[in-house]
Design an enzyme around this catalytic site. Structure first.
Site, PDB file in Angstrom:
ATOM      1  CD  GLU B  53      49.437 -43.891  37.439  1.00  0.00           C
ATOM      2  OE1 GLU B  53      49.385 -44.108  38.667  1.00  0.00           O
ATOM      3  OE2 GLU B  53      48.488 -44.115  36.674  1.00  0.00           O
ATOM      4  CG  HIS B 121      41.005 -37.883  30.947  1.00  0.00           C
ATOM      5  ND1 HIS B 121      40.009 -37.839  31.888  1.00  0.00           N
ATOM      6  CD2 HIS B 121      41.566 -39.114  31.045  1.00  0.00           C
ATOM      7  CE1 HIS B 121      39.953 -38.995  32.524  1.00  0.00           C
ATOM      8  NE2 HIS B 121      40.888 -39.787  32.047  1.00  0.00           N
TER       9      HIS B 121
END
Ligand SMILES: Cc1ncc(C[n+]2csc(CCOP(=O)(O)OP(=O)(O)O)c2C)c(N)n1
Ligand SMILES: [Mg+2]
Lengths: 388, 351
Positions: B53, B121
Site C-alpha cells: 500500500e 473488510h
C-alpha cells in the site's frame, strides 16, 4: 572503472567490518544519547588512512575546469552551511539541519543531474542533507538563508518548513520532507512517468543509512526492479554510520546496505563519498547506465557528518571525521590546480557573500498570520470550512 | 442500468480516453481480475501492483508530481491505515511548498460494512479522511454519482479520495449514465469480463459522455419539512427508504446526500435545518470524534436558536472492529430501524 573504485581502500572496508569495536562501545549506552557529536566516531577508527583516491590517481582523468568547479561548489556549500549554523546560534532561526561533510558526494550529483523541468529532465528526491547538490545546481545562498530564517520570500516553502527542506519545481527538485524515507517510493512514481515518456530523464533518490530500515526503502527496491518493468531510477544512500545517536551496528545486520539491492538484481556499489572524483565518476557511470538501459542502479556512498545530526544535537564540529573538502583542497594544491592563496580567496569570497545575504534576508518580510490559509487547495480555492 | 462497479469502470474509461488519465493501478486492479469488485475491469491503463500500500500511494504521488493523472486503488480501506502519513503528506505538499507543487491524484478505496466482511473488510474511513487537510473526499451513493464524482476527481488539481461504499458496488441506480445502453444485458456483454479465459478479452465500451458532478455539492434526495436527515453512501439509501416509509404515514422527511465529505455543502444543510429545525446525521464510521459530530457541532453553533429538537448523530459504535456474525455487525453499525427510531423521536419531540 568500477574496479578502480571498488579497489579503493576506503570503499573496500564496509562500515560494519571495521568499526565493530567502536560502535559496540557506542551501543552499550542504552539511553539515547542526544549528544551524538561527543560519541566516539566509528569512521575515525574504521578508516584511519582513508586517503582520497583523488590524491593517488590524478583525479580520475577529470579536467581541471571541472575539478575547480567542484571545489568551488564544495566551498560555497560548506560556507553556506556554516553560515546557517551561525544564524541558528545567533537565535535567528529555530532549527538547522544540513549536509556539511557530504559535499564530495553531493556536489557531483548536482553537477551531473540533467537540470530542468518536466519528464525529459532528471527528478531529484532528496533529503535534508542535500544543500551541496542544490548549490551545484545553482542555488542562491540567499534562498537557503530565506528558508533557514523562515522568510515569506523563501522560494521553497514560504517560511513554512525547516532548513534543508528545499523544493524547486523549475529543476524537478521534489519537496524535501521530514518523514524519513518517504521519498523512495515517490521517486518510483516520477521514474514510472519518465519511463513512459521515454525522453531520457531519470529519477534520483537519496537518503540516510538509518532510514533504510523503513519499509519505504524496501518498497523502492521492489517497485524499481520488477521484471520487464524496471524503472530508470538511481537509488542512493548516504551512509554516515549514524541515525541521530544510533550507530550503524545498532540497527543493521547486513554487511552493506548496497547488498540489499543485489537481492533484487539491481546493480549496486559502495563508494567513498568523501572523494569527489570517485563520486563523480561513479555517478556519471551509473546515470549513463540508467539512461541507456532504463534500469535502476544503486550507490551507497560512505560520507561524514561534520556537525552532528542537527542543531538539536548541538551542531558542533565533530573532530576526527574525514573532511572531504580539506582533503580535496589539499590534493588540488599539491597538484598545482590551486594555490593556498587562490583557495583562500574562494573561501573569503563566499564568506563575504554569505554574510551579505544573511544581512539582506534579515530585513525581508515574514509570512503573515492570514497566509496560513493560502495554498491548501490549488489556486487558493477555499478550504476553510467556516466559509463553506 | 449500470451497477456502481460498472459506472466506475465507465468513468475510468472516459477518463483514459478523454481526460488524460494515464494510470489506474492497485492490487489486482489490472487484468485478469480488474479489481476485487471488478470496478477496473477492461480499463486499458489499469495494472497490477506489488502488494504494498505504501508503494501504491508513493507511486501515485510521484506520478502526480511528474504531471500525469492517475487513479490508485487501495483494495480495502481496512488496509489504507499504513499509508496514513503518506496521505497526510499528499494533502500537505501543495501547502508546504507554498503553492508550488500540486498533487492531482485520485485514491479510491472500498469502505464500510454491509457485506459481512468481518473485522478487516468493514472499516469506514470518512471520519479519518475528514482530518486529512488538503484532500477532497467524496462518497457516492448511486452509480450516476459515482460516475460524475469520479470524473470530477480525475480532473481536480488536488488529491481526491474516492470512497466506494462496498455494499453498493453491485447495486443499480435509477438514473442512466449518459451514453450507457438501455439494456442491462447488453451493457454486461460489452463491459463485463467473461468467466474463464480472459486473455484475448477486451471491453467494448459504450459511448459514455461527460457528466461532472461538482465536488462540494450535496443533493436533496427527498424533500420534506419536518426533519432533515443527512448521510452519504450506503446509509443514504437506508435514509431514503425510511423517509419513504415515513412519508407513507404522512410524515415529511428531507434527505440530504452529502456526496462530498470535504469540502462539504454547508449551505444546503443549513437551509434545510433552518426549515425543519430538526436534524439527524447518519454514518457508519465510529462515533467518537466522528465527522457527523463536527457537522452537529456546527449546526448547534450556528443554528442554535432555530433548532426545535436536540440534533442527533447516529454512527458506528466505538468498537475495535466489526464482528463477522450478523448479530455482531448489526450491533456495531447503524441499522435501518435505528434510523427510523431516531427520526420518529425527532418527529415527536416538542420544544
Ligand atoms: C519517519 C521518521 N521517523 C523518525 C524521524 C526523526 N528522525 C529525523 S532524522 C533521523 C535519523 C535519520 O538517520 P539517517 O537515515 O541515517 O540519515 P542522516 O540523518 O544520518 O543523514 C530520525 C530518526 C523522522 N524524521 N521520520
Ligand atoms: Mg545516517
Amino acid at each position: 572503472m568500477s574496479n578502480r573504485i571498488l579497489s579503493n581502500p576506503a570503499s573496500k572496508n564496509g562500515p560494519t567490518k571495521s568499526n565493530k569495536s567502536s560502535s559496540a562501545r557506542a551501543s552499550t549506552n542504552s539511553k539515547p544519547n542526544l549528544k551524538a557529536n561527543s560519541m566516539p566516531n566509528p569512521k575515525s577508527i574504521s578508516k584511519p588512512n582513508a586517503k582520497s583516491s583523488s590524491v593517488i590517481n590524478s583525479f580520475g582523468g577529470l579536467d581541471k575546469a571541472l575539478l575547480l568547479q567542484m571545489h568551488d561548489c564544495m566551498v560555497k556549500s560548506r560556507v553556506l552551511e556554516e553560515r546557517l549554523i551561525k544564524i541558528f546560534r545567533a537565535g535567528e532561526a529555530y532549527f538547522w539541519i544540513g549536509g556539511p561533510g557530504e559535499e564530495a558526494w553531493a556536489v557531483p550529483m548536482g553537477l551531473l543531474a540533467k537540470k530542468g523541468q518536466g519528464l525529459a529532465y532528471d527528478f531529484l528526491h532528496l533529503h535534508y542533507r542535500c544543500t551541496p547538490t542544490l548549490v551545484a545546481m545553482g542555488l542562491e545562498m540567499s534562498d537557503a538563508i530565506r528558508l533557514m530564517m523562515n522568510r515569506a520570500t523563501d522560494p521553497s516553502t514560504g517560511g513554512r518548513n525547516f532548513s534543508g527542506h528545499y523544493c524547486f519545481p523549475k529543476w524537478n527538485v521534489a519537496p524535501v520532507t521530514s518523514p524519513i524515507e518517504i521519498q523512495y517510493p515517490v521517486a518510483c512514481g516520477t521514474a514510472h512517468a519518465q519511463k513512459r515518456a521515454g525522453q531520457g530523464g531519470i529519477s534520483i533518490v537519496s537518503g540516510g543509512d538509518a532510514g533504510t530500515a523503513e519499509g519505504d526503502f524496501a518498497s523502492c527496491l521492489v517497485w524499481a526492479s520488477r521484471k520487464g518493468q524496471e524503472l530508470p531510477l538511481l537509488i542512493t544512500v548516504q551512509n554516515n554510520l549514524w541515525g541521530i545517536s544510533t550507530c550503524y551496528d545498532g540497527q543493521h545486520g547486513e554487511s552493506q546496505i548496497a547488498d540489499r539491492a543485489k537481492a533484487f538484481g539491481i546493480r549496486s556499489r559502495v563508494i567513498n563519498g568523501n572523494d569527489p572524483v570517485e563520486s563523480y565518476l561513479a555517478l556519471q557511470e551509473e546515470m549513463a547506465y540508467i539512461r541507456k538501459t532504463g534500469k535502476p542502479s544503486f550507490i551507497e556512498a560512505q560520507v561524514s557528518r561534520l556537525y552532528g545530526h542537527s542543531s538539536g544535537t548541538g551542531a558542533n564540529f565533530v573532530p576526527g571525521e574525514i573532511d572531504c573538502l580539506k582533503d580535496f583542497e589539499k590534493a588540488m594544491v599539491t597538484a598545482g590546480h590551486l594555490t593556498e592563496t587562490s583557495a583562500r580567496e574562494i573561501w573569503t569570497k563566499y564568506e563575504e557573500e554569505a554574510v551579505a545575504c544573511a544581512n539582506a534576508v534579515r530585513t525581508e518580510p515574514a509570512p503573515t498570520a492570514e497566509s496560513v490559509w493560502d495554498h491548501i487547495y490549488f489556486n487558493n480555492e477555499n478550504a476553510d470550512w467556516r466559509k463553506f | 442500468m449500470a451497477t456502481m462497479a460498472q459506472a466506475i469502470r465507465m468513468a475510468l474509461h472516459y477518463g483514459e480516453t478523454n481526460l488524460g488519465l494515464k494510470d489506474v493501478f492497485g492490487q489486482d486492479v489490472g487484468a485478469p481480475l480488474g479489481g476485487v469488485f471488478t470496478a477496473t475491469q477492461g480499463v486499458d491503463c489499469s495494472w497490477n501492483t506489488p502488494l504494498d500500500e505504501r508503494g501504491i500511494i508513493g507511486m501515485a504521488m510521484g506520478i502526480a508530481m511528474a504531471g500525469d493523472r492517475c487513479v490508485a486503488e487501495i483494495q480495502f480501506a481496512d488496509y489504507i491505515f499504513n499509508t496514513m502519513d503518506q496521505l497526510k503528506l499528499a494533502g500537505n505538499t501543495y501547502w508546504a511548498t507554498n503553492g508550488q507543487c500540486s498533487l492531482p491524484m485520485v485514491v479510491m478505496t472500498p469502505v464500510g460494512a454491509g457485506i459481512r466482511g468481518s473485522i478487516y473488510h468493514s472499516h469506514s474511513f470518512d471520519s479519518w479522511a475528514s482530518r486529512l487537510a488538503g484532500w477532497k473526499v467524496v462518497m457516492p451513493s448511486t452509480p450516476l454519482d459515482a460516475y460524475g464524482l469520479l470524473l470530477s476527481a480525475i480532473v481536480d488539481p488536488n488529491p481526491v479520495l474516492f470512497l466506494k461504499p462496498k455494499a453498493l458496488m453491485r447495486v443499480r441506480g435509477d438514473e442512466m449514465i449518459p451514453g450507457e445502453p438501455e439494456n442491462e444485458k447488453e451493457l454486461r456483454s460489452m463491459i463485463d469480463a467473461p468467466i474463464g479465459d480472459r486473455t484475448t478479452w477486451k471491453a467494448r465500451w459504450p459511448k459514455v459522455k461527460e457528466h461532472f458532478i461538482p465536488i462540494g455539492k450535496a443533493r436533496i434526495t427527498r424533500s420534506g419539512s419536518q426533519v432533515t436527515v443527512i448521510s452519504s453512501g450506503r446509509h443514504l439509501l437506508l435514509c431514503n427508504e425510511v423517509a419513504d416509509q415515513l412519508a407513507s404515514e404522512g410524515h415529511s422527511i428531507e434527505v440530504i446526500d452529502l456526496r462530498s465529505i470535504y469540502p462539504y455543502d454547508w449551505q444546503t444543510m443549513k437551509a434545510s435545518i433552518q426549515k425543519t429545525g430538526k436534524v439527524l446525521f447518519v454514518n457508519e464510521d465510529t462515533e467518537v470524534t466522528n465527522f457527523g459530530e463536527h457537522l452537529c457541532y456546527r449546526a448547534v453553533n450556528e443554528l442554535f436558536y432555530q433548532l426545535m429538537a436536540r440534533p442527533r448523530v447516529l454512527a458506528g459504535k466505538h468498537l475495535p472492529g466489526i464482528g463477522l456474525h450478523a448479530n455482531l455487525e448489526d450491533a456495531s453499525v447503524p441499522q435501518k430501524h435505528e434510523i427510523e427510531q431516531n427520526l420518529r423521536e425527532l418527529l415527536a419531540e416538542v420544544p
